[in-house]
Design a protein around this motif. Structure first.
Motif, PDB file in Angstrom:
ATOM      1  N   TYR A 135       0.834  -1.201   0.000  1.00 51.63           N
ATOM      2  CA  TYR A 135       0.000   0.000   0.000  1.00 51.63           C
ATOM      3  C   TYR A 135       0.870   1.253   0.000  1.00 51.63           C
ATOM      4  N   CYS A 136       0.257   2.370  -0.401  1.00 51.40           N
ATOM      5  CA  CYS A 136       0.946   3.659  -0.376  1.00 51.40           C
ATOM      6  C   CYS A 136       0.309   4.545   0.695  1.00 51.40           C
ATOM      7  N   TYR A 137       0.864   5.751   0.864  1.00 50.00           N
ATOM      8  CA  TYR A 137       0.399   6.627   1.942  1.00 50.00           C
ATOM      9  C   TYR A 137       0.262   8.066   1.440  1.00 50.00           C
ATOM     10  N   ASP A 138      -0.894   8.676   1.726  1.00 53.78           N
ATOM     11  CA  ASP A 138      -1.126  10.093   1.447  1.00 53.78           C
ATOM     12  C   ASP A 138      -0.785  10.910   2.680  1.00 53.78           C
ATOM     13  N   LEU A 139       0.122  11.859   2.528  1.00 52.96           N
ATOM     14  CA  LEU A 139       0.614  12.663   3.646  1.00 52.96           C
ATOM     15  C   LEU A 139      -0.122  14.007   3.669  1.00 52.96           C
ATOM     16  N   LEU A 140      -1.036  14.164   4.626  1.00 55.80           N
ATOM     17  CA  LEU A 140      -1.846  15.377   4.740  1.00 55.80           C
ATOM     18  C   LEU A 140      -1.343  16.211   5.902  1.00 55.80           C
ATOM     19  N   ILE A 141      -0.671  17.314   5.578  1.00 56.79           N
ATOM     20  CA  ILE A 141      -0.073  18.168   6.609  1.00 56.79           C
ATOM     21  C   ILE A 141      -0.197  19.632   6.197  1.00 56.79           C
ATOM     22  N   PHE A 142       0.005  20.499   7.191  1.00 50.94           N
ATOM     23  CA  PHE A 142       0.212  21.920   6.920  1.00 50.94           C
ATOM     24  C   PHE A 142       1.710  22.166   6.740  1.00 50.94           C
ATOM     25  N   ALA A 143       2.037  23.283   6.120  1.00 52.46           N
ATOM     26  CA  ALA A 143       3.449  23.590   5.846  1.00 52.46           C
ATOM     27  C   ALA A 143       4.298  23.624   7.116  1.00 52.46           C
ATOM     28  N   HIS A 144       3.709  24.083   8.231  1.00 52.23           N
ATOM     29  CA  HIS A 144       4.509  24.162   9.458  1.00 52.23           C
ATOM     30  C   HIS A 144       4.872  22.786  10.012  1.00 52.23           C
ATOM     31  N   GLN A 145       4.230  21.734   9.494  1.00 46.94           N
ATOM     32  CA  GLN A 145       4.551  20.366   9.923  1.00 46.94           C
ATOM     33  C   GLN A 145       5.625  19.708   9.052  1.00 46.94           C
ATOM     34  N   LEU A 146       6.102  20.420   8.070  1.00 45.10           N
ATOM     35  CA  LEU A 146       7.072  19.830   7.141  1.00 45.10           C
ATOM     36  C   LEU A 146       8.354  19.325   7.820  1.00 45.10           C
ATOM     37  N   PRO A 147       8.900  20.013   8.818  1.00 41.48           N
ATOM     38  CA  PRO A 147      10.110  19.463   9.454  1.00 41.48           C
ATOM     39  C   PRO A 147       9.883  18.075  10.050  1.00 41.48           C
ATOM     40  N   HIS A 148       8.710  17.872  10.667  1.00 37.80           N
ATOM     41  CA  HIS A 148       8.396  16.548  11.208  1.00 37.80           C
ATOM     42  C   HIS A 148       8.162  15.543  10.078  1.00 37.80           C
ATOM     43  N   ALA A 149       7.521  16.007   9.009  1.00 39.28           N
ATOM     44  CA  ALA A 149       7.268  15.121   7.868  1.00 39.28           C
ATOM     45  C   ALA A 149       8.576  14.634   7.255  1.00 39.28           C
ATOM     46  N   LEU A 150       9.568  15.496   7.212  1.00 36.50           N
ATOM     47  CA  LEU A 150      10.874  15.105   6.670  1.00 36.50           C
ATOM     48  C   LEU A 150      11.498  13.997   7.524  1.00 36.50           C
ATOM     49  N   LYS A 151      11.362  14.127   8.839  1.00 36.85           N
ATOM     50  CA  LYS A 151      11.871  13.072   9.731  1.00 36.85           C
ATOM     51  C   LYS A 151      11.123  11.762   9.501  1.00 36.85           C
ATOM     52  N   LEU A 152       9.815  11.857   9.272  1.00 35.14           N
ATOM     53  CA  LEU A 152       9.014  10.664   8.993  1.00 35.14           C
ATOM     54  C   LEU A 152       9.501   9.975   7.723  1.00 35.14           C
ATOM     55  N   VAL A 153       9.644  10.747   6.670  1.00 33.41           N
ATOM     56  CA  VAL A 153      10.020  10.188   5.370  1.00 33.41           C
ATOM     57  C   VAL A 153      11.364   9.473   5.450  1.00 33.41           C
ATOM     58  N   LYS A 154      12.272  10.008   6.233  1.00 34.63           N
ATOM     59  CA  LYS A 154      13.588   9.382   6.360  1.00 34.63           C
ATOM     60  C   LYS A 154      13.523   7.994   6.996  1.00 34.63           C
ATOM     61  N   GLN A 155      12.434   7.737   7.739  1.00 33.10           N
ATOM     62  CA  GLN A 155      12.303   6.444   8.424  1.00 33.10           C
ATOM     63  C   GLN A 155      11.591   5.384   7.583  1.00 33.10           C
ATOM     64  N   VAL A 156      10.986   5.812   6.461  1.00 29.40           N
ATOM     65  CA  VAL A 156      10.256   4.847   5.611  1.00 29.40           C
ATOM     66  C   VAL A 156      10.671   5.036   4.146  1.00 29.40           C
ATOM     67  N   PRO A 157      11.940   4.771   3.845  1.00 25.01           N
ATOM     68  CA  PRO A 157      12.469   5.082   2.513  1.00 25.01           C
ATOM     69  C   PRO A 157      11.882   4.257   1.376  1.00 25.01           C
ATOM     70  N   ASN A 158      11.177   3.171   1.694  1.00 24.60           N
ATOM     71  CA  ASN A 158      10.631   2.319   0.643  1.00 24.60           C
ATOM     72  C   ASN A 158       9.116   2.404   0.511  1.00 24.60           C
ATOM     73  N   LEU A 159       8.475   3.228   1.341  1.00 25.19           N
ATOM     74  CA  LEU A 159       7.025   3.398   1.268  1.00 25.19           C
ATOM     75  C   LEU A 159       6.705   4.503   0.273  1.00 25.19           C
ATOM     76  N   LYS A 160       5.824   4.217  -0.681  1.00 24.04           N
ATOM     77  CA  LYS A 160       5.406   5.256  -1.624  1.00 24.04           C
ATOM     78  C   LYS A 160       4.529   6.266  -0.892  1.00 24.04           C
ATOM     79  N   ILE A 161       4.965   7.521  -0.895  1.00 29.04           N
ATOM     80  CA  ILE A 161       4.277   8.602  -0.191  1.00 29.04           C
ATOM     81  C   ILE A 161       3.968   9.714  -1.175  1.00 29.04           C
ATOM     82  N   VAL A 162       2.762  10.267  -1.078  1.00 26.15           N
ATOM     83  CA  VAL A 162       2.436  11.453  -1.872  1.00 26.15           C
ATOM     84  C   VAL A 162       2.001  12.561  -0.929  1.00 26.15           C
ATOM     85  N   ILE A 163       2.553  13.736  -1.116  1.00 26.89           N
ATOM     86  CA  ILE A 163       2.212  14.905  -0.306  1.00 26.89           C
ATOM     87  C   ILE A 163       0.936  15.514  -0.863  1.00 26.89           C
ATOM     88  N   ASP A 164      -0.107  15.523  -0.050  1.00 28.12           N
ATOM     89  CA  ASP A 164      -1.371  16.118  -0.478  1.00 28.12           C
ATOM     90  C   ASP A 164      -1.293  17.637  -0.465  1.00 28.12           C
TER      91      ASP A 164
END
Length: 278
Positions: A135-164
């Protein structure tokens, strides 16, 4: 023939209880929005198919969207919701193995008061389980959450993620543009991370926006992700707060024609088909 795909839209039968996030100022959304209505809009706008994305955080929502996809052939994919922190997440996913229309999942991270919610080890474990089962994952965040989102992405390098919704920068005011752009550039370097040019109008001045308001943001997204990792989504019916379906589509059409006309099909179909395995 290339399938023209709206990669992000919603359906609902409106009730105050289920859709409390729709305020009085948003009363245009306080009614049912169902496949019969979208089917007409897709035809009018030369679109063939859609991906239905969850609007309620419930298993009932996921099951209902799957039922709709089973009934309407133009709903080619479903992005549902499950509690990704659940101990029995893997068992729940196995129950959907006979539902190929279910392509991925989303959590409304933008509404979580704790910025570290997305970095909870249980949540990250859930993302790894999604990846394990294809499965893939849709990432729904506000811009101010981007620093945390970057940390998340680094932990799941093989999961297909799309930024909504291009991570919902403050388009109306322009505040924080540079900070948003810097982290979007970093996220774009991950080959597994895509971006949806969707939901932009609701972050702009709803009544007075101009197409040029979006140009710096579209420039930034396409410069970062290229045309092979960006997909169009209408965000219908939420987009109706700021314009018609065709208004929203034309923001992206009018941008692409002079800037990357050769890649029009990628943004309006090919990338969504590839990402969601439609």
């Amino acid at each position: 023939m290339m399938l023209k795909v709206d990669a992000h839209q919603h359906f609902w039968r409106f009730t105050e209880e289920d859709y409390g996030w729709i305020g009085e100022e948003d009363k245009v959304l306080k009614k049912d929005f169902l496949p019969e209505q979208l089917s007409i809009l897709l035809k009018e706008n030369d679109m063939d198919a859609c991906v239905a994305v969850q609007a309620r955080q419930s298993i009932e929502e996921t099951n209902w969207l799957i039922e709709l996809a089973d009934q309407y052939n133009f709903i080619k994919g479903v992005v549902g919701w499950l509690d990704l922190k659940a101990d029995d997440l893997e068992q729940q996913l196995l129950g959907y193995k006979d539902k190929p229309c279910l392509k991925g999942f989303r959590h409304v991270l933008q509404a979580e008061p704790d910025p570290n919610f997305m970095l909870d080890p249980k949540f990250i474990r859930g993302l790894h389980i999604l990846e394990k089962h294809g499965y893939c994952y849709d990432l729904l965040i506000f811009a101010h959450q981007l620093p945390h989102a970057l940390k998340l992405v680094k932990q799941v390098p093989n999961l297909k993620i799309v930024i909504d919704h291009i991570a919902k920068p403050q388009i109306a005011s322009g505040t924080g543009f540079k900070e948003w752009q810097v982290i979007m550039n970093e996220l774009a370097e991950f080959p597994n991370v895509y971006c949806k040019v969707s939901g932009m109008v609701t972050e702009a001045d709803l009544k007075n926006w101009q197409p040029s308001d979006f140009t710096p943001y579209l420039n930034a997204v396409f410069n970062a992700f290229g045309t092979s990792k960006v997909m169009f989504g209408s965000d219908w019916p939420v987009c109706l707060l700021g314009g018609s379906y065709s208004d929203i589509k034309n923001i992206v059409v009018d941008y692409l024609q002079p800037n990357c006309s050769d890649n029009f099909d990628d943004v309006f179909g090919t990338n969504a088909v590839k990402f969601y395995q439609l």
